[in-house]
Design an enzyme around this catalytic site. Sequence first.
Site, PDB file in Angstrom:
ATOM      1  N   THR A 280       1.223   2.149  -5.371  1.00 48.21           N
ATOM      2  CA  THR A 280       0.580   0.840  -5.280  1.00 48.21           C
ATOM      3  C   THR A 280       0.116   0.351  -6.645  1.00 48.21           C
ATOM      4  OG1 THR A 280      -0.099   1.260  -3.000  1.00 48.21           O
ATOM      5  CG2 THR A 280      -1.361  -0.400  -4.223  1.00 48.21           C
TER       6      THR A 280
ATOM      7  N   HIS B 166       0.830  -1.205   0.000  1.00 47.27           N
ATOM      8  CA  HIS B 166       0.000   0.000   0.000  1.00 47.27           C
ATOM      9  C   HIS B 166       0.861   1.250   0.000  1.00 47.27           C
ATOM     10  CE1 HIS B 166       0.703   1.416   4.156  1.00 47.27           C
ATOM     11  NE2 HIS B 166       0.932   0.142   4.414  1.00 47.27           N
ATOM     12  N   CYS B 167       0.226   2.379  -0.339  1.00 47.37           N
ATOM     13  CA  CYS B 167       0.810   3.701  -0.120  1.00 47.37           C
ATOM     14  C   CYS B 167      -0.223   4.474   0.698  1.00 47.37           C
ATOM     15  CB  CYS B 167       1.204   4.370  -1.431  1.00 47.37           C
ATOM     16  SG  CYS B 167      -0.067   4.350  -2.723  1.00 47.37           S
ATOM     17  N   THR B 168      -0.494   5.724   0.357  1.00 48.82           N
ATOM     18  CA  THR B 168      -1.507   6.460   1.115  1.00 48.82           C
ATOM     19  C   THR B 168      -2.906   6.207   0.563  1.00 48.82           C
ATOM     20  OG1 THR B 168       0.001   8.177   1.903  1.00 48.82           O
ATOM     21  CG2 THR B 168      -2.321   8.761   1.772  1.00 48.82           C
TER      22      THR B 168
END
Length: 258
Positions: A160, A152-154
């Site tokens: 992602t 994941h990222c934000t």
Amino acid sequence: MELAPLTPVSLPRSIALDGTTNFRDLGGYAGADGRTVRWRKLFRSDHLAGLSSADLQALQALGVARAVDFRGVQERASQGYAWPFLEQQVLGIEPTVVQRALALVQQGHRLTADETVGLMQDTYRSFVIDNADRFARLFRLLQDSDQPLVFHCTAGKDRTGWAAALILLALGVSREAVREDYLLTNQLYRRPAELAAKAAQSVPQDILDVLWRVQMPFLDSAFALAEQHAGSMDRYLAEVLGVDAAARQRLAQRYLEG
């Protein structure tokens, strides 16, 4: 009596959690040699800092034991997490281009939507060469174990999205299906209301619509640079990310059915 061939099980791709909106399974896509990507092994998501106790129970029920976090330093500092059952690996990529875009707007520069698309394409091109080591490390983690993993990222859309595209291509999934998976973010991701309200005070809506959604020109710009750099996506995977034929075979054994 001849037995009928087994039909691959179809499971829900999007998994509803209280603390995320873009958590989903990469399983079910047709991969190499007619085999499908295994369900409940590979997940992509927006950040995991807001998970509820029910969410954590759901992840444990899915067997998710590893998390790869592509967020930058400030993102992790403001929305950090440490869940006991989840082994976290940080492969940080700073969102420098998006930060630059927001800084320009705040300094009074009137960005157009087209300029913002260009900045997002710069972001994706930075993944290809400047941050290739992070994605190479992701592939090493995938080969080390087949314990279910979420990356994941934000927002779970850009860093992602590129990671998901690379994984699916390495497993033999078609470019068309990769694009289909990538664009699902526009159906699923919901901006946090507080963040959306704050951003709307200083950033025009047409710019936010570019920054907070995905478009095929973003992903295609990364494909184009990778192919220009290495000659093809297969060669990029092998020569830049270390995902050669032997590595792809190991990945297939772990993440494809049959």
